[in-house]
Design an enzyme around this catalytic site. Structure first.
Site, PDB file in Angstrom:
ATOM      1  N   ASN A  59     -36.878  -6.952  -4.777  1.00 34.04           N
ATOM      2  CA  ASN A  59     -38.014  -6.027  -4.768  1.00 34.04           C
ATOM      3  C   ASN A  59     -38.287  -5.359  -6.111  1.00 34.04           C
ATOM      4  O   ASN A  59     -39.291  -4.662  -6.254  1.00 34.04           O
ATOM      5  CB  ASN A  59     -37.860  -4.958  -3.665  1.00 34.04           C
ATOM      6  N   ARG A  94     -45.781   0.136  -6.404  1.00 31.78           N
ATOM      7  CA  ARG A  94     -45.558   0.928  -5.186  1.00 31.78           C
ATOM      8  C   ARG A  94     -44.422   1.920  -5.391  1.00 31.78           C
ATOM      9  O   ARG A  94     -43.621   1.756  -6.303  1.00 31.78           O
ATOM     10  CB  ARG A  94     -45.192   0.010  -4.018  1.00 31.78           C
ATOM     11  N   TYR A 154     -39.593   5.379  -8.144  1.00 34.04           N
ATOM     12  CA  TYR A 154     -39.222   4.417  -9.187  1.00 34.04           C
ATOM     13  C   TYR A 154     -40.081   4.490 -10.449  1.00 34.04           C
ATOM     14  O   TYR A 154     -39.855   3.731 -11.392  1.00 34.04           O
ATOM     15  CB  TYR A 154     -39.278   2.993  -8.610  1.00 34.04           C
ATOM     16  N   ASN A 194     -28.873  -4.611 -12.101  1.00 36.13           N
ATOM     17  CA  ASN A 194     -29.475  -3.773 -11.067  1.00 36.13           C
ATOM     18  C   ASN A 194     -29.658  -4.674  -9.863  1.00 36.13           C
ATOM     19  O   ASN A 194     -30.640  -5.416  -9.770  1.00 36.13           O
ATOM     20  CB  ASN A 194     -30.801  -3.167 -11.510  1.00 36.13           C
ATOM     21  N   HIS A 241     -25.512  -2.330  -2.194  1.00 39.21           N
ATOM     22  CA  HIS A 241     -24.841  -1.609  -1.118  1.00 39.21           C
ATOM     23  C   HIS A 241     -24.299  -2.529  -0.031  1.00 39.21           C
ATOM     24  O   HIS A 241     -23.636  -2.067   0.892  1.00 39.21           O
ATOM     25  CB  HIS A 241     -25.822  -0.605  -0.488  1.00 39.21           C
ATOM     26  N   ASP A 289     -17.659 -10.136  -5.411  1.00 42.05           N
ATOM     27  CA  ASP A 289     -16.698 -11.186  -5.769  1.00 42.05           C
ATOM     28  C   ASP A 289     -17.099 -11.894  -7.061  1.00 42.05           C
ATOM     29  O   ASP A 289     -16.247 -12.225  -7.894  1.00 42.05           O
ATOM     30  CB  ASP A 289     -16.576 -12.210  -4.638  1.00 42.05           C
ATOM     31  N   LEU A 342     -32.452   2.647 -11.507  1.00 41.73           N
ATOM     32  CA  LEU A 342     -33.537   3.556 -11.886  1.00 41.73           C
ATOM     33  C   LEU A 342     -33.326   4.925 -11.247  1.00 41.73           C
ATOM     34  O   LEU A 342     -33.391   5.958 -11.915  1.00 41.73           O
ATOM     35  CB  LEU A 342     -34.878   2.984 -11.402  1.00 41.73           C
ATOM     36  N   SER A 343     -33.101   4.923  -9.936  1.00 43.19           N
ATOM     37  CA  SER A 343     -32.881   6.164  -9.199  1.00 43.19           C
ATOM     38  C   SER A 343     -31.384   6.483  -9.191  1.00 43.19           C
ATOM     39  O   SER A 343     -30.577   5.697  -9.697  1.00 43.19           O
ATOM     40  CB  SER A 343     -33.398   6.014  -7.763  1.00 43.19           C
ATOM     41  N   ARG A 362     -29.496  10.039  -2.732  1.00 43.35           N
ATOM     42  CA  ARG A 362     -30.462   9.528  -1.754  1.00 43.35           C
ATOM     43  C   ARG A 362     -29.797   9.341  -0.378  1.00 43.35           C
ATOM     44  O   ARG A 362     -28.833  10.017  -0.077  1.00 43.35           O
ATOM     45  CB  ARG A 362     -31.079   8.230  -2.297  1.00 43.35           C
ATOM     46  N   ARG A 401     -27.002   4.460   0.790  1.00 43.36           N
ATOM     47  CA  ARG A 401     -26.974   4.074  -0.638  1.00 43.36           C
ATOM     48  C   ARG A 401     -25.751   4.637  -1.361  1.00 43.36           C
ATOM     49  O   ARG A 401     -25.583   4.456  -2.566  1.00 43.36           O
ATOM     50  CB  ARG A 401     -28.235   4.555  -1.345  1.00 43.36           C
TER      51      ARG A 401
HETATM   52  O1  CA2 Z   1     -32.639   2.801  -8.147  1.00 39.18           O
HETATM   53  C1  CA2 Z   1     -32.483   1.579  -8.225  1.00 39.18           C
HETATM   54  O2  CA2 Z   1     -32.605   0.958  -9.279  1.00 39.18           O
HETATM   55  C2  CA2 Z   1     -32.170   0.785  -6.953  1.00 39.18           C
HETATM   56  O3  CA2 Z   1     -31.325  -0.303  -7.315  1.00 39.18           O
HETATM   57  C3  CA2 Z   1     -33.486   0.278  -6.433  1.00 39.18           C
HETATM   58  C4  CA2 Z   1     -33.345  -0.474  -5.112  1.00 39.18           C
HETATM   59  C5  CA2 Z   1     -32.589   0.367  -4.091  1.00 39.18           C
HETATM   60  O4  CA2 Z   1     -32.385  -0.382  -2.909  1.00 39.18           O
HETATM   61  C6  CA2 Z   1     -31.244   0.826  -4.642  1.00 39.18           C
HETATM   62  O5  CA2 Z   1     -30.640   1.650  -3.671  1.00 39.18           O
HETATM   63  C7  CA2 Z   1     -31.428   1.619  -5.915  1.00 39.18           C
HETATM   64  C8  CA2 Z   1     -34.708  -0.801  -4.545  1.00 39.18           C
HETATM   65  C9  CA2 Z   1     -35.563  -1.621  -5.458  1.00 39.18           C
HETATM   66  C10 CA2 Z   1     -36.922  -1.717  -4.839  1.00 39.18           C
HETATM   67  O6  CA2 Z   1     -37.858  -1.448  -5.828  1.00 39.18           O
HETATM   68  C11 CA2 Z   1     -39.130  -1.179  -5.424  1.00 39.18           C
HETATM   69  C12 CA2 Z   1     -40.021  -0.907  -6.415  1.00 39.18           C
HETATM   70  C13 CA2 Z   1     -41.318  -0.604  -6.105  1.00 39.18           C
HETATM   71  C14 CA2 Z   1     -41.717  -0.601  -4.792  1.00 39.18           C
HETATM   72  C15 CA2 Z   1     -40.827  -0.896  -3.790  1.00 39.18           C
HETATM   73  C16 CA2 Z   1     -39.526  -1.191  -4.109  1.00 39.18           C
END
Ligand code: CA2
Length: 152
Positions: free
Chosen positions: A14, A21, A26, A77, A83, A90, A104-105, A110, A114
């Site tokens: 994603n 989005r 993000y 990333n 998670h 591995d 990023l976050s 959160r 997570r």
């Molecule tokens: O904060 C991060 O970089 C994450 O790896 C982002 C993942 C999330 O599942 C991790 O817990 C933390 C999600 C990436 C999805 O990115 C999107 C970007 C725009 C719109 C929807 C999803």
């Protein structure tokens, strides 16, 4: 630095949607813009970047294995696979080059699901919560670690 090995920056599911989005979480920067910024910073540090994104867990495993042979260090990333993925855990354990987990976050701030990182249990360290800047900090850490290694 002649023949310096590249830094691999691998992105999971994603993250191709970045910029379009969920900007509150993000930000508005796209993955292509992050790639450009990483290449610029790595270049200043004497390294090239191999930058990839996949929504497929096994493809990320294949790229980690490839990077184990070809990279000086890896920035990962893994998105939501962070998670859940024992396969990525591995694969990280199996590579000899340092892996820096990058987000990023800040997953620790959160939802509870997570708070566990299977990637983090295998990675050298984690940089999270600084938006796109997390990637640049991770590139700096990767270059420093790479420079500590004679073969990279
Ligand atoms: O904060 C991060 O970089 C994450 O790896 C982002 C993942 C999330 O599942 C991790 O817990 C933390 C999600 C990436 C999805 O990115 C999107 C970007 C725009 C719109 C929807 C999803």
């Amino acid at each position: 630095m002649p023949d310096a090995k590249p830094i691999y920056v691998l992105n999971g599911p994603n993250l191709n949607l970045l910029g379009s989005r969920e900007p509150d979480i993000y930000g508005r920067v796209t993955l292509a813009e992050i790639e450009k910024a990483c290449a610029l910073r790595a270049g200043q540090l004497g390294r090239e970047v191999v930058f990839r994104q996949s929504n497929v867990e096994g493809e990320l495993v294949n790229w980690l294995q490839e990077a184990g042979d070809k990279a000086a260090a890896i920035v990962l990333n893994a998105g939501a696979y962070t998670h859940t993925s024992i396969a990525l855990h591995d694969a990280i354990k199996a590579v000899a080059v340092p892996v820096i987990e990058c987000h990023l976050s800040n997953p620790a701030a959160r939802e509870d699901f997570r708070h566990i990182s299977l990637v983090g249990k295998a990675a050298k360290g984690v940089i999270a919560g600084f938006g796109a800047t997390s990637y640049l900090l991770a590139i700096e850490a990767a270059a420093l670690l790479a420079n500590e290694s004679k073969s990279a």
